[in-house]
Design an enzyme around this catalytic site. Structure first.
Site, PDB file in Angstrom:
ATOM      1  N   ARG A   1       0.401  -5.862  -0.483  1.00 19.51           N
ATOM      2  CA  ARG A   1       1.751  -5.389  -0.503  1.00 19.51           C
ATOM      3  C   ARG A   1       2.895  -6.207  -1.219  1.00 19.51           C
ATOM      4  O   ARG A   1       2.642  -7.301  -1.300  1.00 19.51           O
ATOM      5  CB  ARG A   1       2.367  -5.240   0.959  1.00 19.51           C
ATOM      6  CG  ARG A   1       1.981  -4.070   1.914  1.00 19.51           C
ATOM      7  CD  ARG A   1       2.473  -2.956   1.221  1.00 19.51           C
ATOM      8  NE  ARG A   1       2.015  -1.771   2.195  1.00 19.51           N
ATOM      9  CZ  ARG A   1       0.945  -0.846   1.836  1.00 19.51           C
ATOM     10  NH1 ARG A   1       0.100  -0.983   1.035  1.00 19.51           N
ATOM     11  NH2 ARG A   1       0.431   0.171   2.839  1.00 19.51           N
TER      12      ARG A   1
ATOM     13  N   GLU B   1       9.013  -0.558  -5.159  1.00 15.88           N
ATOM     14  CA  GLU B   1       8.154   0.299  -6.084  1.00 15.88           C
ATOM     15  C   GLU B   1       9.132   1.457  -5.920  1.00 15.88           C
ATOM     16  O   GLU B   1       9.756   1.852  -4.966  1.00 15.88           O
ATOM     17  CB  GLU B   1       6.951   0.754  -5.281  1.00 15.88           C
ATOM     18  CG  GLU B   1       5.947  -0.772  -5.428  1.00 15.88           C
ATOM     19  CD  GLU B   1       4.660  -0.100  -4.487  1.00 15.88           C
ATOM     20  OE1 GLU B   1       4.508   0.806  -4.309  1.00 15.88           O
ATOM     21  OE2 GLU B   1       3.930  -1.352  -4.437  1.00 15.88           O
TER      22      GLU B   1
ATOM     23  N   HIS C   1      -0.070   1.158  -8.079  1.00 14.66           N
ATOM     24  CA  HIS C   1      -0.421   1.070  -6.553  1.00 14.66           C
ATOM     25  C   HIS C   1      -1.511   2.389  -6.560  1.00 14.66           C
ATOM     26  O   HIS C   1      -1.307   3.380  -5.801  1.00 14.66           O
ATOM     27  CB  HIS C   1       0.906   1.730  -5.596  1.00 14.66           C
ATOM     28  CG  HIS C   1       0.626   1.255  -4.398  1.00 14.66           C
ATOM     29  ND1 HIS C   1       1.638   0.962  -3.520  1.00 14.66           N
ATOM     30  CD2 HIS C   1      -0.590   1.287  -3.449  1.00 14.66           C
ATOM     31  CE1 HIS C   1       1.137   0.660  -2.245  1.00 14.66           C
ATOM     32  NE2 HIS C   1      -0.081   0.799  -2.337  1.00 14.66           N
TER      33      HIS C   1
HETATM   34  P1  NAP Z   1      -6.881  -5.622   8.151  1.00 13.05           P
HETATM   35  O1  NAP Z   1      -8.287  -5.293   8.318  1.00 13.05           O
HETATM   36  O2  NAP Z   1      -5.919  -5.570   9.315  1.00 13.05           O
HETATM   37  O3  NAP Z   1      -6.809  -7.244   7.339  1.00 13.05           O
HETATM   38  C1  NAP Z   1      -5.685  -8.005   7.277  1.00 13.05           C
HETATM   39  C2  NAP Z   1      -5.945  -9.461   7.549  1.00 13.05           C
HETATM   40  O4  NAP Z   1      -4.673 -10.069   7.562  1.00 13.05           O
HETATM   41  C3  NAP Z   1      -6.553  -9.448   9.059  1.00 13.05           C
HETATM   42  O5  NAP Z   1      -7.832 -10.293   8.888  1.00 13.05           O
HETATM   43  C4  NAP Z   1      -5.516 -10.653   9.566  1.00 13.05           C
HETATM   44  O6  NAP Z   1      -6.111 -11.552  10.136  1.00 13.05           O
HETATM   45  C5  NAP Z   1      -4.814 -11.014   8.386  1.00 13.05           C
HETATM   46  N1  NAP Z   1      -3.487 -11.724   8.550  1.00 13.05           N
HETATM   47  C6  NAP Z   1      -2.517 -10.972   9.004  1.00 13.05           C
HETATM   48  N2  NAP Z   1      -1.312 -11.794   9.294  1.00 13.05           N
HETATM   49  C7  NAP Z   1      -2.003 -13.190   8.656  1.00 13.05           C
HETATM   50  C8  NAP Z   1      -1.022 -14.350   8.570  1.00 13.05           C
HETATM   51  N3  NAP Z   1       0.123 -14.576   8.845  1.00 13.05           N
HETATM   52  N4  NAP Z   1      -2.049 -14.989   7.813  1.00 13.05           N
HETATM   53  C9  NAP Z   1      -3.212 -15.124   7.756  1.00 13.05           C
HETATM   54  N5  NAP Z   1      -3.986 -13.900   7.846  1.00 13.05           N
HETATM   55  C10 NAP Z   1      -3.156 -12.970   8.212  1.00 13.05           C
HETATM   56  O7  NAP Z   1      -6.182  -4.772   6.855  1.00 13.05           O
HETATM   57  P2  NAP Z   1      -7.026  -4.064   5.565  1.00 13.05           P
HETATM   58  O8  NAP Z   1      -7.675  -3.014   6.136  1.00 13.05           O
HETATM   59  O9  NAP Z   1      -7.914  -5.111   5.075  1.00 13.05           O
HETATM   60  O10 NAP Z   1      -5.728  -3.961   4.796  1.00 13.05           O
HETATM   61  C11 NAP Z   1      -4.890  -5.235   4.450  1.00 13.05           C
HETATM   62  C12 NAP Z   1      -3.729  -4.568   3.542  1.00 13.05           C
HETATM   63  O11 NAP Z   1      -4.084  -3.989   2.323  1.00 13.05           O
HETATM   64  C13 NAP Z   1      -3.155  -3.528   4.265  1.00 13.05           C
HETATM   65  O12 NAP Z   1      -2.059  -4.027   5.341  1.00 13.05           O
HETATM   66  C14 NAP Z   1      -2.270  -2.983   3.046  1.00 13.05           C
HETATM   67  O13 NAP Z   1      -0.782  -3.515   3.047  1.00 13.05           O
HETATM   68  C15 NAP Z   1      -3.007  -3.165   1.765  1.00 13.05           C
HETATM   69  N6  NAP Z   1      -3.532  -2.074   1.198  1.00 13.05           N
HETATM   70  C16 NAP Z   1      -3.299  -1.609   0.109  1.00 13.05           C
HETATM   71  C17 NAP Z   1      -3.675  -0.717  -0.659  1.00 13.05           C
HETATM   72  C18 NAP Z   1      -3.352  -0.389  -1.975  1.00 13.05           C
HETATM   73  O14 NAP Z   1      -3.423   0.671  -2.405  1.00 13.05           O
HETATM   74  N7  NAP Z   1      -3.073  -1.317  -2.883  1.00 13.05           N
HETATM   75  C19 NAP Z   1      -4.789   0.111  -0.287  1.00 13.05           C
HETATM   76  C20 NAP Z   1      -5.241  -0.152   1.205  1.00 13.05           C
HETATM   77  C21 NAP Z   1      -4.438  -1.340   1.882  1.00 13.05           C
HETATM   78  P3  NAP Z   1      -6.868 -11.659  11.509  1.00 13.05           P
HETATM   79  O15 NAP Z   1      -8.185 -10.809  11.442  1.00 13.05           O
HETATM   80  O16 NAP Z   1      -7.336 -13.367  11.721  1.00 13.05           O
HETATM   81  O17 NAP Z   1      -5.846 -11.276  12.541  1.00 13.05           O
END
Ligand code: NAP
Length: 312
Positions: A230, A259, A277
């Protein structure tokens, strides 16, 4: 019984018509504000804020089925207090987003955009041993900030390129460590030791602005920053300054704070690869995202638990 639902007009062509049975749909374009009324479900894109006011204007709402895995566009606390379900679209977009992250890693490390510009300009004078020298990946360190679904998928693609993986996360990921040889470190070590830092945490009050001037200064000289998570994790002006000064080697970004506006200084900064994006933008993934969002609506409206709730 038909249910009145609001669905983002932009996903109309991605949803299977059969999935929409029994729904009385109002297609809501991004350009229109969220209306007031008796709709029971809303399927918004990540660009629509659904907060206290919107929830108040939709008193019969039972579910916000976001068409994204990130849900920082929804006031989840307000929704939970009102008993409104919130769902997202995890898993189906993991590979597409991890692939795009790698597209940015390779494009920044090997200076693809500068190469394309040179060829297109007609000013390319031929092979030169010192032309557009980039970063060799083998032997370098990839630092993942956040090692959830997407962070781990990015990390799993690293060993074949000869990269070592570090990650910073709240909880250890032992299976991931076994698979990839990744090592868990704290944030300051991650910044100091990585040649490429890639961001994969959600936007939350703790992570917003975490890549500020101070964090960028702690990165290695010549290092690359990648952000497909993000935009508001990064202070855009500070990033532009780090690129202008040559402290950072490059930045590959898919997401921005405001954005589609991009800080003008960042837009003009050297050595950037800036994408609009498109992390999850493959035909298959976008169809699956739409399908999950609508399935979540159908489940909740028929009294079943949603497939992918963001709180339980
Ligand atoms: P996810 O599986 O929930 O992974 C997020 C990770 O971030 C989790 O492992 C969590 O840790 C960690 N985290 C959260 N807060 C933290 C902090 N303060 N310090 C350290 N680690 C922290 O989510 P995902 O499916 O991988 O997606 C991640 C992000 O990608 C989404 O939230 C979204 O914003 C973004 N995204 C962008 C696009 C795009 O089009 N560019 C597409 C898809 C997703 P723990 O496991 O230890 O709780």
């Amino acid at each position: 019984m038909t249910h009145r639902v609001l669905i983002a007009d932009e996903i109309k062509n991605l949803v299977e018509p059969a999935q929409l049975a029994d729904l009385d749909i109002t297609w809501l374009p991004v350009s229109e504000p969220t209306p007031k009324g008796d709709w029971v479900a809303i399927v918004p894109l990540l660009t629509r804020w659904v907060g206290g006011t919107e929830l108040k204007h939709l008193p019969n709402l039972r579910i916000v089925a976001n068409v994204a895995v990130g849900y920082n566009n929804v006031d989840v606390v307000a929704a939970e207090m009102r008993g409104v379900m919130v769902t997202n679209t995890p898993d189906v977009l993991t590979d597409a987003t991890a692939d795009l992250t790698w597209a940015l890693i390779l494009a920044t490390a090997r200076r693809l955009v500068e190469g394309i510009d040179l060829v297109r300009s007609g000013k390319w004078t031929g092979w030169h041993p010192e032309q557009l020298l980039g970063m060799e990946l083998r032997g370098r360190v990839l630092g993942l900030f956040g090692a959830g679904r997407i962070g781990q998928a990015v990390g799993r693609r690293a060993p074949p390129f000869g990269l070592r993986v570090l990650y910073a996360a709240r909880t250890p990921k032992l299976e991931f460590e076994r698979e990839t040889g990744a090592r868990r470190v704290d944030m300051s070590q991650l910044l100091a030791e990585s040649d490429i830092v890639s961001l994969h945490v959600p936007s939350t009050p703790e992570t917003k602005g975490i890549i500020n001037g101070e964090a960028l200064a702690r990165m290695k000289r010549g290092a690359i920053l990648i952000n497909t998570s993000r935009g508001d994790l990064v202070r855009e002006e500070a990033l532009a300054k780090a690129l202008e000064r040559g402290h950072l080697g490059a930045a590959g970004l898919d997401v921005y704070t405001d954005e589609p506006t991009i800080h003008p200084r960042l837009r003009a900064a050297p050595r950037t690869v800036l994408l609009p994006h498109i992390g999850s933008a493959t035909e298959e993934t976008r169809r699956k995202m739409a399908a999950i969002a609508v399935s979540n609506v159908q489940a909740v409206l028929s009294g079943k638990p949603p497939l992918t709730p963001v709180y339980s």
